[in-house]
Design a protein around this motif. Structure first.
Motif, PDB file in Angstrom:
ATOM      1  N   ARG A   1       0.682  -4.872   3.389  1.00  0.00           N
ATOM      2  CA  ARG A   1       0.910  -6.024   2.515  1.00  0.00           C
ATOM      3  C   ARG A   1      -0.323  -6.904   2.345  1.00  0.00           C
ATOM      4  O   ARG A   1      -0.533  -7.482   1.282  1.00  0.00           O
ATOM      5  N   LEU A   2      -1.135  -7.030   3.390  1.00  0.00           N
ATOM      6  CA  LEU A   2      -2.323  -7.872   3.262  1.00  0.00           C
ATOM      7  C   LEU A   2      -3.443  -7.176   2.502  1.00  0.00           C
ATOM      8  O   LEU A   2      -4.234  -7.837   1.823  1.00  0.00           O
ATOM      9  N   PHE A   3      -3.511  -5.853   2.621  1.00  0.00           N
ATOM     10  CA  PHE A   3      -4.604  -5.102   1.983  1.00  0.00           C
ATOM     11  C   PHE A   3      -4.041  -3.935   1.167  1.00  0.00           C
ATOM     12  O   PHE A   3      -4.367  -2.769   1.422  1.00  0.00           O
ATOM     13  N   PRO A   4      -3.202  -4.203   0.175  1.00  0.00           N
ATOM     14  CA  PRO A   4      -2.466  -3.125  -0.502  1.00  0.00           C
ATOM     15  C   PRO A   4      -3.336  -2.195  -1.338  1.00  0.00           C
ATOM     16  O   PRO A   4      -2.917  -1.084  -1.641  1.00  0.00           O
TER      17      PRO A   4
ATOM     18  N   SER B   1       0.830  -1.199   0.000  1.00  0.00           N
ATOM     19  CA  SER B   1       0.000   0.000   0.000  1.00  0.00           C
ATOM     20  C   SER B   1       0.869   1.255   0.000  1.00  0.00           C
ATOM     21  O   SER B   1       1.878   1.328   0.712  1.00  0.00           O
ATOM     22  N   PRO B   2       0.467   2.278  -0.756  1.00  0.00           N
ATOM     23  CA  PRO B   2       1.183   3.556  -0.699  1.00  0.00           C
ATOM     24  C   PRO B   2       0.937   4.295   0.615  1.00  0.00           C
ATOM     25  O   PRO B   2       1.585   5.313   0.886  1.00  0.00           O
TER      26      PRO B   2
ATOM     27  N   GLY C   1      -6.426  -1.147  -0.430  1.00  0.00           N
ATOM     28  CA  GLY C   1      -7.451  -0.516   0.386  1.00  0.00           C
ATOM     29  C   GLY C   1      -7.281   0.991   0.481  1.00  0.00           C
ATOM     30  O   GLY C   1      -6.182   1.528   0.325  1.00  0.00           O
ATOM     31  N   THR C   2      -8.385   1.669   0.769  1.00  0.00           N
ATOM     32  CA  THR C   2      -8.327   3.111   0.980  1.00  0.00           C
ATOM     33  C   THR C   2      -7.704   3.407   2.344  1.00  0.00           C
ATOM     34  O   THR C   2      -7.721   2.571   3.250  1.00  0.00           O
ATOM     35  N   LEU C   3      -7.176   4.607   2.511  1.00  0.00           N
ATOM     36  CA  LEU C   3      -6.479   4.962   3.740  1.00  0.00           C
ATOM     37  C   LEU C   3      -7.383   4.842   4.962  1.00  0.00           C
ATOM     38  O   LEU C   3      -6.988   4.272   5.991  1.00  0.00           O
ATOM     39  N   GLU C   4      -8.591   5.377   4.884  1.00  0.00           N
ATOM     40  CA  GLU C   4      -9.479   5.340   6.044  1.00  0.00           C
ATOM     41  C   GLU C   4      -9.837   3.917   6.424  1.00  0.00           C
ATOM     42  O   GLU C   4      -9.885   3.574   7.612  1.00  0.00           O
ATOM     43  N   ARG C   5     -10.077   3.064   5.438  1.00  0.00           N
ATOM     44  CA  ARG C   5     -10.397   1.666   5.743  1.00  0.00           C
ATOM     45  C   ARG C   5      -9.165   0.943   6.310  1.00  0.00           C
ATOM     46  O   ARG C   5      -9.285   0.084   7.184  1.00  0.00           O
ATOM     47  N   LEU C   6      -8.000   1.306   5.827  1.00  0.00           N
ATOM     48  CA  LEU C   6      -6.777   0.677   6.347  1.00  0.00           C
ATOM     49  C   LEU C   6      -6.514   1.093   7.793  1.00  0.00           C
ATOM     50  O   LEU C   6      -5.971   0.306   8.585  1.00  0.00           O
ATOM     51  N   LYS C   7      -6.875   2.294   8.165  1.00  0.00           N
ATOM     52  CA  LYS C   7      -6.740   2.707   9.562  1.00  0.00           C
ATOM     53  C   LYS C   7      -7.622   1.840  10.459  1.00  0.00           C
ATOM     54  O   LYS C   7      -7.215   1.427  11.551  1.00  0.00           O
TER      55      LYS C   7
ATOM     56  N   LYS D   1      -6.186 -13.153  -2.777  1.00  0.00           N
ATOM     57  CA  LYS D   1      -4.875 -13.580  -3.280  1.00  0.00           C
ATOM     58  C   LYS D   1      -3.770 -12.644  -2.779  1.00  0.00           C
ATOM     59  O   LYS D   1      -2.685 -13.105  -2.376  1.00  0.00           O
ATOM     60  N   LEU D   2      -4.032 -11.352  -2.804  1.00  0.00           N
ATOM     61  CA  LEU D   2      -3.062 -10.392  -2.278  1.00  0.00           C
ATOM     62  C   LEU D   2      -2.809 -10.626  -0.796  1.00  0.00           C
ATOM     63  O   LEU D   2      -1.672 -10.515  -0.318  1.00  0.00           O
ATOM     64  N   LEU D   3      -3.868 -10.959  -0.064  1.00  0.00           N
ATOM     65  CA  LEU D   3      -3.752 -11.220   1.369  1.00  0.00           C
ATOM     66  C   LEU D   3      -2.793 -12.379   1.642  1.00  0.00           C
ATOM     67  O   LEU D   3      -1.933 -12.295   2.519  1.00  0.00           O
TER      68      LEU D   3
END
Length: 366
Positions: free
Chosen positions: A79-82, A41-42, A84-90, A334-336
């Motif tokens: 790495r598991l959720f590359p 993720s960036p 995803g949006t920033l808010e959801r990743l938080k 698959k990314l996960l």
């Protein structure tokens, strides 16, 4: 011929003694996982900054904070959720933090002799009641209390923070799907604690029954569409294909985790792990069990891919938006899996970087 009594140890101290001093060699698994996409993720740096700011509030204990830093949650989530949006990743960082630290809470509760500490059965009931409340669900009597229950253990306050966000963001059907997996995880952790408190060595079958829940993978698989803001029809999650994807993803993570974490477990004189349990049951040596685990990984990956292909083929008949959502969901799973392997090899939690050989294998003195 008379049936001989089962002479396998049921207490894990003999297998701990047997394994200590041996050398565990794990072949390079990256080629097996190369069938699936990988990305980062960036938002990883922003996740790290946010977590560092909030960690003293979320995990007040200085020693626990050190443990959290070794996990490297920003790398894990990135790495598991590359995609995803920033808010959801938080939000997912809070989910991951709680899933990692909850086991430690139970261990501490088990060994805390402080007068007045609730029994494990009482703690189980209090925990489930607390979790249901913060997920916005009715309690067992069909009513939701207006008064928030007290956190039964300090780390459950992390649960409250992400649960209330999920309750706000998710439609009811999705929220209930996530709750079932969180409940499955909690119940499995308490069942696992029963084995650990007795230092019991279960059969392979018994171990799998508990570990499939306590590994804590299905709360993530139930949230892959949430992280990516994808719309997936609810009926998709009732399909045999998705059931297989979740099962094989969990099996994959367990097989990988139990191989790379063996040294960490043995250093604590614990053998509640697949390799020692298989050695105890099958009478195979360490290298033979590792070969069997790698074969199981290959088989599991094939079964995962077969189920993914069937699900995508079935989705062709869906409307365009739903079909696109299913595609994002399968890609996310698959990314996960690939991301989990990358994190396992890179994070300080297992210290695998210092055991790498030129051919990519790991040679680990136990």
């Amino acid at each position: 011929m008379p049936i001989l009594p089962d002479m396998r140890p049921t207490h894990y101290s003999p297998i701990v003694s047997r394994l200590k001093g041996q050398v565990l060699t794990i072949p390079d698994l990256r080629s097996l996982f190369s069938r699936w996409p990988a990305a980062a993720s960036p938002h990883q740096d922003e996740l790290a900054r946010t977590l560092n700011e909030r960690l003293p509030e979320l995990v007040p204990s200085a020693s626990s904070q050190k443990t959290v830093h070794k996990i490297n949650l920003p790398l894990f989530v990135s790495r598991l959720f590359p995609t995803g949006t920033l808010e959801r990743l938080k939000t997912m960082t809070l989910v991951a933090l709680w899933l990692f630290v909850w086991d430690d809470s139970l261990d501490e509760a088990e060994h805390d002799d402080t007068k007045g500490r609730p029994t494990m059965d009482t703690l189980r009931r209090q925990t489930l009641s607390y979790a249901r409340f913060h997920m916005g669900l009715d309690d067992n009597d069909g009513q939701r209390s207006a008064v928030p229950p007290v956190a039964p253990l300090p780390n459950m306050t992390i649960f409250a923070k992400f649960a209330e966000k999920l309750h706000q963001d998710l439609p009811e059907a999705h929220l209930m799907r996530v709750w079932r997996e969180l409940e499955f995880y909690l119940e499995s952790c308490f069942a696992e604690q029963n084995h650990l408190s007795r230092q019991a060595l279960p059969s392979v079958e018994e171990y799998w029954k508990v570990r499939l829940g306590s590994i804590g993978l299905t709360p993530y698989t139930a949230l892959v569409d949430y992280v990516n803001e994808a719309t997936v029809p609810n009926e998709i999650f009732d399909s045999d294909e998705v059931n297989t994807l979740w099962l094989e993803a969990s099996r994959n993570i367990i097989l990988v985790n139990d191989a790379y974490s063996l040294k960490k477990e043995l250093d604590l004189s614990v053998a509640y792990s697949l390799i020692p349990i298989m050695m105890n049951e099958t009478h195979q040596d360490l290298s033979a069990v590792v070969r069997e685990i790698v074969q199981e990984l290959n088989t599991s990956a094939d079964q995962f891919d077969d189920a993914a292909d069937r699900l995508l083929a079935n989705a062709v008949a869906l409307p365009i938006e739903a079909r696109a959502g299913v595609d994002v969901y399968v890609q996310g799973l698959k990314l996960l899996l690939n991301g989990s392997l990358y994190w396992t090899l890179a994070a300080d939690r297992y210290g695998m970087s210092k055991y790498v050989e030129t051919n990519g294998s790991r040679t680990i003195p136990l």
